[in-house]
Design an enzyme around this catalytic site. Structure first.
Site, PDB file in Angstrom:
ATOM      1  N   GLU A 319       3.884   1.168 -30.897  1.00 31.03           N
ATOM      2  CA  GLU A 319       4.947   2.195 -30.291  1.00 31.03           C
ATOM      3  C   GLU A 319       6.607   1.588 -30.593  1.00 31.03           C
ATOM      4  O   GLU A 319       7.315   1.709 -29.749  1.00 31.03           O
ATOM      5  CB  GLU A 319       4.677   2.087 -28.753  1.00 31.03           C
ATOM      6  CG  GLU A 319       3.234   2.590 -28.354  1.00 31.03           C
ATOM      7  CD  GLU A 319       3.079   2.924 -27.038  1.00 31.03           C
ATOM      8  OE1 GLU A 319       3.918   2.255 -26.263  1.00 31.03           O
ATOM      9  OE2 GLU A 319       2.228   3.517 -26.537  1.00 31.03           O
ATOM     10  N   ASP A 393      -5.832   3.747 -22.899  1.00 33.08           N
ATOM     11  CA  ASP A 393      -4.665   3.034 -22.290  1.00 33.08           C
ATOM     12  C   ASP A 393      -4.633   3.415 -20.832  1.00 33.08           C
ATOM     13  O   ASP A 393      -4.125   4.474 -20.265  1.00 33.08           O
ATOM     14  CB  ASP A 393      -3.494   4.266 -23.001  1.00 33.08           C
ATOM     15  CG  ASP A 393      -2.248   3.666 -22.532  1.00 33.08           C
ATOM     16  OD1 ASP A 393      -1.969   2.632 -21.894  1.00 33.08           O
ATOM     17  OD2 ASP A 393      -1.259   4.153 -22.866  1.00 33.08           O
ATOM     18  N   GLU A 421       0.032   4.439 -13.481  1.00 31.18           N
ATOM     19  CA  GLU A 421       0.722   5.275 -14.566  1.00 31.18           C
ATOM     20  C   GLU A 421      -0.142   6.400 -14.599  1.00 31.18           C
ATOM     21  O   GLU A 421       0.368   7.649 -14.480  1.00 31.18           O
ATOM     22  CB  GLU A 421       0.903   4.704 -15.613  1.00 31.18           C
ATOM     23  CG  GLU A 421       1.400   5.395 -16.720  1.00 31.18           C
ATOM     24  CD  GLU A 421       1.657   4.734 -18.074  1.00 31.18           C
ATOM     25  OE1 GLU A 421       1.482   3.372 -18.099  1.00 31.18           O
ATOM     26  OE2 GLU A 421       2.023   5.296 -19.011  1.00 31.18           O
ATOM     27  N   HIS A 549      -6.728  11.242 -21.356  1.00 23.25           N
ATOM     28  CA  HIS A 549      -5.632  11.340 -21.674  1.00 23.25           C
ATOM     29  C   HIS A 549      -5.190  12.792 -21.854  1.00 23.25           C
ATOM     30  O   HIS A 549      -4.704  13.228 -22.922  1.00 23.25           O
ATOM     31  CB  HIS A 549      -5.526  10.712 -23.331  1.00 23.25           C
ATOM     32  CG  HIS A 549      -4.205  10.261 -23.598  1.00 23.25           C
ATOM     33  ND1 HIS A 549      -3.243  11.215 -23.904  1.00 23.25           N
ATOM     34  CD2 HIS A 549      -3.645   9.230 -23.976  1.00 23.25           C
ATOM     35  CE1 HIS A 549      -1.996  10.639 -24.515  1.00 23.25           C
ATOM     36  NE2 HIS A 549      -2.248   9.332 -24.304  1.00 23.25           N
TER      37      HIS A 549
END
Ligand code: BDP
Length: 722
Positions: A319, A393, A421, A549
């Protein structure tokens, strides 16, 4: 009132006052702001138990002197006077009936004289013994350990027994941590913002450090030590090289000084390009002699200021973060260079496996394995590869990461995310221990049946020199530390599990509830059940059946199954792959074949949609809309029902909570109540947005009897970023 230290009985009027105080504090349910976390130490409400504790505990003898033993004394003074409602003497040199005796064989002759030597051989540097003993005809309770930090852990364990209303009459426990490195990872920036933080700003007040250290820092250390957390990475994995400059190292040292008595080491994230950014070198190539020298000097400088500095956490070539690949070197080259400069000081490197190519990959879920599997066995002994629990993730549900079991030559550190998150952020009640346990209990089959992820993390399967577990912290400057009152439970659960991987999610929830709210069974039983189910509910209203996701772009709050622009593996359509034929990501041999990264037994269990658990169906398979599920419904119907069930379940949580009124303090009751009403709204938002969106592909009606979404798909797509 301080007693003289002999077996003097508490005067009768005092005992009456104590009992009245206990009853009053239990009845009044005075205001609470959550600051005290699970270390509230209010008077024991069960008067029978209170009597027993009072008769078993007449005095405390903490033998020896150190920062950690001062912490032991202070904690016991606060804890016991709070819970027993009386001052307990600490000063006596004479052992009496009802002594709580605390020491190491070195600090205490009395402990050295006890027959605990063999037991202490087992407890290592952090474990402890908690034992009821008769010493010179006197009934005592002994906390013994090899180190003062072991005694601190024993102290918190003992206090927890009282906090949770357990018997202390016949203790015989030997406690040893499951893992050696039990770390929080703060994603805190130097400007005090917290990446993915939902509880205010960073606890580290960089502008005022080192001159002013907020008292809160000590309370943070106490909370961590109470659950066995022994390290904290202060800075964000998306790192800022400035933290390695002398000015910031001095600030870091001030924090380390406060943490030290609590057995907590500080760690920093090392930005790989620091030699260029702050050192003025033309390169950060890990094989360049000047670069190596720069890091060597940096390590020496750090250890001069912080002799027990823990080491570096590194996110490299992921990233946009710089890394060894910028110079044509491997992750191992980068990690080992840092490991070599830390090794003489006893430091470690935690090298993150969360990497994926800046060029769009075939399947992001495969990237970490592709990158690191060939490097197995190439890392120095003081390097961990830090692996997220799942291959994508921190999603509400993921299969375990295929690197677990596939790197027998490398110690793997587990990385869980405590900050929510992808699980409702600051507003949803989601207790994460069931998610942690699901991953830890997954069988990798690395060495045949019974090769659970936990056995890789605690080192029993592969016998590495170092073992560890990291949790991405959910703390901030909010008065109650974590924002949502129940988010504290995820911090608590992480620490307890890292200390003891065998604990159940259920038992941890119960401990936490008793310590944080009340001992009242009428509260504990329903609220514990609510916690235990909460993660599954979130899965249902967000990403049922293995979807993943599909959240909104960037901020990740709320649904965004339609996100399709930009880098493909940052979109939702890349992951759900819905079309008119069906939905789901084919990761079998006919698709990305990510399944082949697992051991054959796992692959066989998952490769056939008929045998794959439905909870992971769409993670591994692209399935037709009319596919028959075990319920007898079609996939489309099942998907709808799961979304609707998720919402209904949150409404039930809301009802359960409402019925708790009066059982706990009003302040936290109202806070949670308000949060649950937000959660209901947001669950409906998730449900309606996802069902309407997927309906554009399934082209089937929402099953009869399910309430129709209140708005159009366009409406949901246009909800602005909160
Ligand atoms: C993702 C977060 C991002 C982190 C990244 C990581 O969205 O903020 O930097 O993980 O773990 O989930 O490095």
């Amino acid at each position: 009132m301080l007693n003289s230290g002999n077996s003097m009985k508490t005067p009768v009027p005092f005992r009456i006052i104590t009992v009245i105080l206990a009853l009053l504090s239990c009845l009044l349910l005075s205001g609470e702001d959550g600051y005290r976390l699970w270390l509230r130490y209010d008077v024991v409400c069960d008067t029978g138990m209170l009597r027993k504790y009072n008769s078993a505990l007449k005095q405390v003898m903490v033998e020896g002197h150190s920062g950690a033993l001062d912490a032991v004394r202070e904690e016991l003074q606060n804890g016991l006077s709070g819970m027993l409602g009386k001052e307990i003497p600490f000063e006596s040199k004479t052992l009496t009936e009802g002594t709580l005796l605390i020491g190491t064989p070195v600090s205490s002759e009395r402990i050295a004289a006890l027959p605990v030597k063999d037991l202490l051989k087992k407890t290592g540097p952090e474990g402890f013994i908690l034992k009821s003993c008769v010493i010179s005809d006197m009934h005592c309770i002994v906390i013994a350990a090899n180190t003062d930090i072991g005694l601190l852990y024993g102290t918190f364990h003992f206090l927890r027994l009282l906090q949770t209303g357990q018997q202390i009459g016949n203790l015989d426990r030997v406690c040893i941590p499951s893992t050696q490195f039990r770390l929080l990872n703060h994603w805190d920036n130097l400007n005090r913002t917290v990446e993915r933080g939902y509880a205010g700003f960073s606890l580290w007040d960089w502008p005022l450090l080192p001159d002013y250290v907020s008292p809160r820092i000590k309370d943070y250390a106490r909370a961590n030590a109470s659950v066995g957390i022994n390290g904290t990475v202060l800075t964000n994995v998306n790192a800022n090289a400035l933290v390695l400059t002398p000015q910031y190292l001095e600030k870091t040292a001030a924090l380390a000084d406060v943490f030290r008595p609590y057995g907590i080491k500080v760690y920093l994230t090392a930005r790989f390009s620091a030699p260029v950014e702050t050192g003025g070198l033309p390169t950060a190539d890990p094989l360049d002699p000047l670069v190596i020298e720069w890091w060597q000097k940096k390590a020496d400088e750090i250890y001069r200021l912080i002799p027990d500095f823990g080491g570096f956490l590194v996110k490299a070539n992921s990233e946009g973060q710089p890394g060894p690949q910028n110079y044509g070197r491997s992750h191992a080259d980068g990690a080992n260079m840092l490991a070599r400069v830390l090794a003489p000081h006893g430091g470690i490197v935690m090298w993150r496996a969360f990497v994926y190519d800046s060029n769009v990959p075939e399947d992001r879920a495969k990237q970490a394995y592709n990158e690191f599997k060939p490097l197995d066995g190439h890392f120095s002994a003081n390097v961990f590869l830090q692996v997220k629990n799942g291959p994508v993730d921190f999603q509400p549900r993921e299969p375990f990461h295929p690197l677990f079991g596939s790197m027998p030559g490398t110690p793997l550190m587990m990385e869980f995310q405590l900050t929510q998150e992808y699980l409702g952020q600051g507003t949803h009640l989601v207790y994460l221990a069931p998610l942690f346990k699901e991953c830890l209990q997954a069988d990798t089959y690395a060495k045949g049946k019974g090769s659970e992820v936990a056995s890789i993390i605690d080192g029993t399967l592969e016998k590495h020199g170092i073992t560890g577990m990291a949790g991405v912290a959910n703390t901030g400057t909010d008065r109650n530390w974590c924002g949502h009152p129940f988010a504290q439970s995820n911090w608590y659960a992480f620490g307890r599990l890292a200390w003891d991987l065998t604990l159940s999610a259920d038992s941890i929830a119960e401990e936490w509830l008793r310590m944080t709210f009340t001992d009242n069974e009428a509260f504990i039983i329903p609220v514990k059940q609510m916690m235990m189910d909460s993660r599954e509910y979130a899965v249902q209203y967000m990403t049922p059946l293995g979807l993943h996701h599909i959240m909104a772009r960037d901020h990740h709050h709320g649904p965004g199954p339609w996100v399709s622009e930009g880098r493909p593996d940052w979109t939702s359509v890349y992951y759900h792959r819905a079309d008119t034929a069906g939905i789901g990501f084919d990761r079998t041999a006919t698709g990305s074949n990510a399944l082949s990264q697992y051991f054959p037994e796992v692959e066989h269990q998952l490769e056939n949609p008929g045998f794959c658990p439905e909870s992971l169906l769409l993670w591994f398979h692209h399935v037709p809309w009319d596919y028959r599920m075990t319920s007898g419904r079609t996939l489309w119907e099942e998907l709808c029902y799961r979304y609707y069930d998720g919402v209904d379940s949150v409404k039930k949580m809301q009802q359960t909570w409402k019925s708790m009124e009066g059982m706990i303090d009003r302040e936290r009751f109202e806070h949670v109540k308000a949060m649950l009403s937000i959660q209901v709204k947001e669950a409906i938002w998730w449900r309606d947005a996802c069902v309407l969106y997927f309906q554009t592909f399934s082209r089937r009606p929402i099953p009869e009897g399910l309430e129709k979404p209140a708005h159009s798909l366009e409406y949901y797509k246009n909800i602005p970023t909160p």
